[in-house]
Motif scaffolding. Structure first.
Motif, short mmCIF file in Angstrom:
data_model
loop_
_atom_site.label_atom_id
_atom_site.label_comp_id
_atom_site.label_asym_id
_atom_site.label_seq_id
_atom_site.Cartn_x
_atom_site.Cartn_y
_atom_site.Cartn_z
N PHE A 198 0.64 -1.15 -0.07
CA PHE A 198 -0.17 0.06 0.01
C PHE A 198 0.88 1.28 0.07
CE2 PHE A 198 -2.08 3.26 2.29
CZ PHE A 198 -3.17 3.50 1.67
N ILE A 199 1.86 1.26 1.09
CA ILE A 199 2.60 2.48 1.24
C ILE A 199 3.40 2.81 -0.09
CG2 ILE A 199 2.47 2.98 3.61
CD1 ILE A 199 5.07 1.78 3.70
N THR A 200 3.99 1.64 -0.69
CA THR A 200 5.00 1.70 -1.79
C THR A 200 4.09 2.25 -3.00
OG1 THR A 200 5.99 -0.27 -1.35
CG2 THR A 200 6.56 0.52 -3.45
N GLU A 201 3.02 2.00 -3.04
CA GLU A 201 2.33 2.59 -4.28
C GLU A 201 1.80 3.95 -4.07
OE1 GLU A 201 -1.59 2.19 -4.82
OE2 GLU A 201 -1.60 2.10 -7.00
N ARG A 202 1.27 4.06 -2.83
CA ARG A 202 0.84 5.66 -2.45
C ARG A 202 2.16 6.57 -2.80
NH1 ARG A 202 -4.71 6.17 -1.36
NH2 ARG A 202 -5.43 4.05 -1.94
N LEU A 208 0.38 12.82 -7.96
CA LEU A 208 -0.98 12.50 -8.00
C LEU A 208 -1.86 12.75 -6.69
CD1 LEU A 208 -3.55 11.34 -9.73
CD2 LEU A 208 -3.03 9.18 -8.74
N ILE A 209 -1.29 12.34 -5.63
CA ILE A 209 -1.69 12.41 -4.14
C ILE A 209 -1.98 13.82 -3.74
CG2 ILE A 209 -1.63 11.76 -1.51
CD1 ILE A 209 -1.75 9.17 -2.81
N LYS A 210 -0.82 14.66 -4.20
CA LYS A 210 -0.85 15.98 -3.78
C LYS A 210 -1.68 16.87 -4.58
CE LYS A 210 3.83 16.28 -1.67
NZ LYS A 210 3.37 16.70 -0.52
N SER A 217 -6.81 11.43 3.19
CA SER A 217 -7.55 10.31 2.96
C SER A 217 -6.46 9.17 2.78
CB SER A 217 -8.27 10.44 1.75
OG SER A 217 -7.44 10.53 0.56
N SER A 218 -5.41 9.33 2.08
CA SER A 218 -4.49 8.28 2.00
C SER A 218 -4.15 7.83 3.51
CB SER A 218 -3.22 8.84 1.26
OG SER A 218 -3.44 9.13 0.12
N LEU A 219 -3.71 8.98 4.48
CA LEU A 219 -3.37 8.62 5.61
C LEU A 219 -4.49 7.64 6.40
CD1 LEU A 219 -1.34 11.78 6.97
CD2 LEU A 219 -0.55 9.70 6.35
N THR A 220 -5.44 8.22 6.11
CA THR A 220 -6.89 7.55 6.94
C THR A 220 -6.79 6.11 6.54
OG1 THR A 220 -7.87 9.76 6.67
CG2 THR A 220 -9.36 7.86 7.26
N ASP A 221 -6.66 5.70 4.97
CA ASP A 221 -6.66 4.64 4.52
C ASP A 221 -5.60 3.76 5.13
OD1 ASP A 221 -8.65 5.16 2.70
OD2 ASP A 221 -7.38 5.22 0.91
#
Ligand SMILES: Nc1ncnc2c1ncn2[C@@H]1O[C@H](COP(=O)(O)OP(=O)(O)OP(=O)(O)O)[C@@H](O)[C@H]1O
Length: 586
Positions: A198-202, A208-210, A217-221
């Motif tokens: 999960f973290i490698t992909e994010r 894209l996240i920024k 939301s990524s942190l919540t996931d």
């Protein structure tokens, strides 16, 4: 039992070297022997001192000799274990990595790339820890335990029987707890692998996240996975916390019982004080290995889980490379014959297409987004096999040709022109086996309209491009990919939307360069912008899983309404919008 068999299989696969393992076992025995002899020599030392009232120098020298030999053997063993473990880790990692690289693209369609990465890095480490941390203590512990029990039996079998009973009680209490620990540690490993994935992909998609302000939301996931890991970790800690006092109490209780019985037997004159002393020292030789065994079995179970995952990966079928023929593709036509293809069952991309690609011509594929232009290239690159039909080069089935030699003869400029981290030079020479001079490289860069850009960089060709080429613009990345294809100089060239990221001026220059490239090679172009394919010798129109028309631009404009529609759509503005010239004049 199957999972333990898998662990041994993987250890053998890591090739630790039978001779070295034998040497480690031998040194472990020597180390164990010194621990076994230590108490009995201490007994001799004490008893001969009390009997003769003179200092027993010879027993002291023997004791020092045995302890020194034991320590030297342990030190050497430590080095040998480290050496074998490093060797095993490198062997296993390189084999699992090689497997991952040769897996078919379909594997990566189904699994995130961090999945094999976690097996290559984490699981191999867990398997290796059985050797680094537990192999020597297990062998010497086993030896110490058995020999100490035999010696104790000879010294005083009744006292030993009492010891047996206490140990059996402790064993019955601790085994179910240890079993629970091993189940938990397997769940933790699986959760950790998912979390890593999960973290490698994010993190690899941080831009894209920024841009989507998806940080929180990524942190919540990720919090959910972290919480699950925390809960499992806490359960493990609780069980370990129960185990530790039980182990401590077992030692103390055993010691008290033996001391009480032993003291009584000394006062009765059945055993000497030295024997009781030796007995207590042997007691430690038994209890400590027993405690170590619980750690060993926990680690062994953990490693068995990791071996299961590594073995699953190793069991995956590699890309089929049955073909062995090494045909030159120069001057060969290509024929997609009655091809049906689907990524997922029941959702065909092509139901029945037949496409002839004449040698040394430019053939362009057009069709709306999702029509299957890139998929045709994937079939040609043999990333996937058609569900029905066959692809021929000349009269030869492409599957009869060596996969490596086949791909080596195809240049591919992909849609998003991905780069690897490293220098511009490394990216240009990716997969190129022949040595190329800077002059030759700059000739290709010139044709790809990138010469000026690279020449003004302080480090020139050795400039680092960053992860996936982030330090270059989209258009620059495309031009690196085009220059690479030029350097490879292959008889077949695939250009997937190759000029979509370029401004009109650069695109024009590249088209000129590409036109030179097209001589004496077969070029397949997939493009949205029809302006890039007007000059093609043949245009294939794809729609609804079929080829609905083929011919030159002029022919298709006359006979194929759908093609005409595509062309007109590109030329006319969106409904209700002014044309550019109208906007300018307004
Ligand atoms: N790896 C994949 N797994 C499942 N389906 C896929 C995969 N790749 C593509 N598809 C599907 O196959 C179809 C054809 O895709 P393809 O990328 O070949 O189209 P395209 O004509 O090149 O589109 P574009 O012009 O937008 O690049 C699409 O419906 C797409 O969703």
């Amino acid at each position: 039992m199957k999972k333990y068999r898998r662990l041994f299989k993987i250890i053998a696969y890591a090739n630790p070297g039978k001779g070295l393992l034998f040497l480690i076992a031998l040194l472990s025995i020597m180390g164990a022997l010194s621990s076994v002899l230590f108490p009995i020599l201490t007994q001799r030392l004490i008893d001969s001192f009390s009997d003769a009232q003179t200092f027993p120098t010879e027993w002291l020298l023997i004791l020092i000799g045995v302890l020194t030999a034991g320590s030297v053997a342990s030190g050497f063993n430590f080095y040998m274990i480290g050496k074998v473990a490093n060797r095993m880790l490198v062997n296993l990692r390189s084999k699992v990595l090689a497997k991952s690289i040769y897996l078919p693209i379909r594997y990566y369609d189904k699994n995130p790339s961090a999945e094999p990465a976690s097996r290559i890095v984490n699981d191999t480490e867990v398997i290796n820890s059985v050797l680094t941390d537990h192999f020597e203590p297990f062998i010497s512990g086993m030896l110490t335990l058995v020999s100490s029990l035999i010696i104790l039996w000879v010294l005083d079998w009744q006292l030993t029987a009492v010891l047996f009973v206490t140990l059996i009680i402790a064993f019955v209490i601790t085994v179910p707890i240890a079993a629970k620990l091993s189940v938990l540690s397997k769940s933790i490993q699986e959760k950790e692998a998912h979390f890593l994935s999960f973290i490698t992909e994010r993190l690899s998609q941080i831009r894209l996240i920024k841009a989507c302000t998806a940080e929180s939301s990524s942190l919540t996931d990720s919090k959910q996975s972290l919480q699950q890991l925390y809960d499992l970790g806490q359960k493990e800690v609780k069980i370990a916390a129960i185990m530790a006092p039980i182990a401590g109490m077992t030692i103390v209780a055993t010691l008290i019982i033996i001391l009480a019985f032993g003291a009584a037997r000394v006062s009765q004159g059945v055993i000497t004080m030295g024997t009781l002393m030796a007995f207590i020292l042997y007691l430690f030789n038994i209890v400590f290995p027993l405690i170590q065994f619980t750690y060993f079995f926990a680690a062994f179970n953990k490693a068995a889980g990791a071996a299961e995952r590594v073995d699953e990966l190793l069991d995956e079928t590699e890309e089929s490379s049955d073909g062995t023929q090494e045909l030159s593709l120069a001057g060969q036509s290509i024929h997609f014959q009655n091809i049906k293809f689907e990524y997922e069952k029941g959702r065909p991309v092509f139901s029945d297409i037949d496409i002839q690609i004449p040698a040394n011509k430019v053939v362009a594929f057009v069709g709306e987004s999702g029509a299957g232009k890139s998929t045709l290239f994937s079939l040609l690159l043999r990333y996937y096999a058609p569900s029905k039909g066959r692809i021929l080069v000349g009269n030869e089935l492409i599957n009869n040709l060596s996969l490596h030699k086949w791909r080596q003869q195809i240049g591919y400029v992909a849609q998003d022109a991905p780069l690897l981290s490293g220098s511009i030079r490394n990216n240009l020479l990716l997969g190129t086996e022949k040595p190329l001079s800077d002059e030759e490289i700059f000739d290709a860069l010139k044709l790809a309209q990138l010469e000026e850009f690279v020449a003004q960089l302080p480090k020139g060709l050795d400039t680092e491009v960053g992860e996936r080429g982030v330090k270059l613009s989209g258009g620059q990345k495309q031009r690196v990919a085009i220059a690479r294809a030029m350097l490879q100089d292959n008889p077949i060239l695939l250009c997937d939307e190759a000029t979509s990221n370029l401004d009109s001026a650069t695109e024009y220059k590249i088209q000129v360069a590409m036109n030179q490239l097209k001589n004496n090679r077969t070029t397949l172009v997939a493009a949205h912008r029809l302006s890039t394919v007007l000059e093609a010798d043949k245009i294939i129109v794809l729609k609804e899983q079929k080829v609905i028309g083929e011919g030159t631009h002029q022919e298709l404009m006359v006979k194929e309404p759908y093609y005409r529609e595509l062309v007109e759509q590109q030329l006319k503005p969106f409904e209700g919008e002014d044309t550019l010239s109208e906007k300018i004049s307004a």
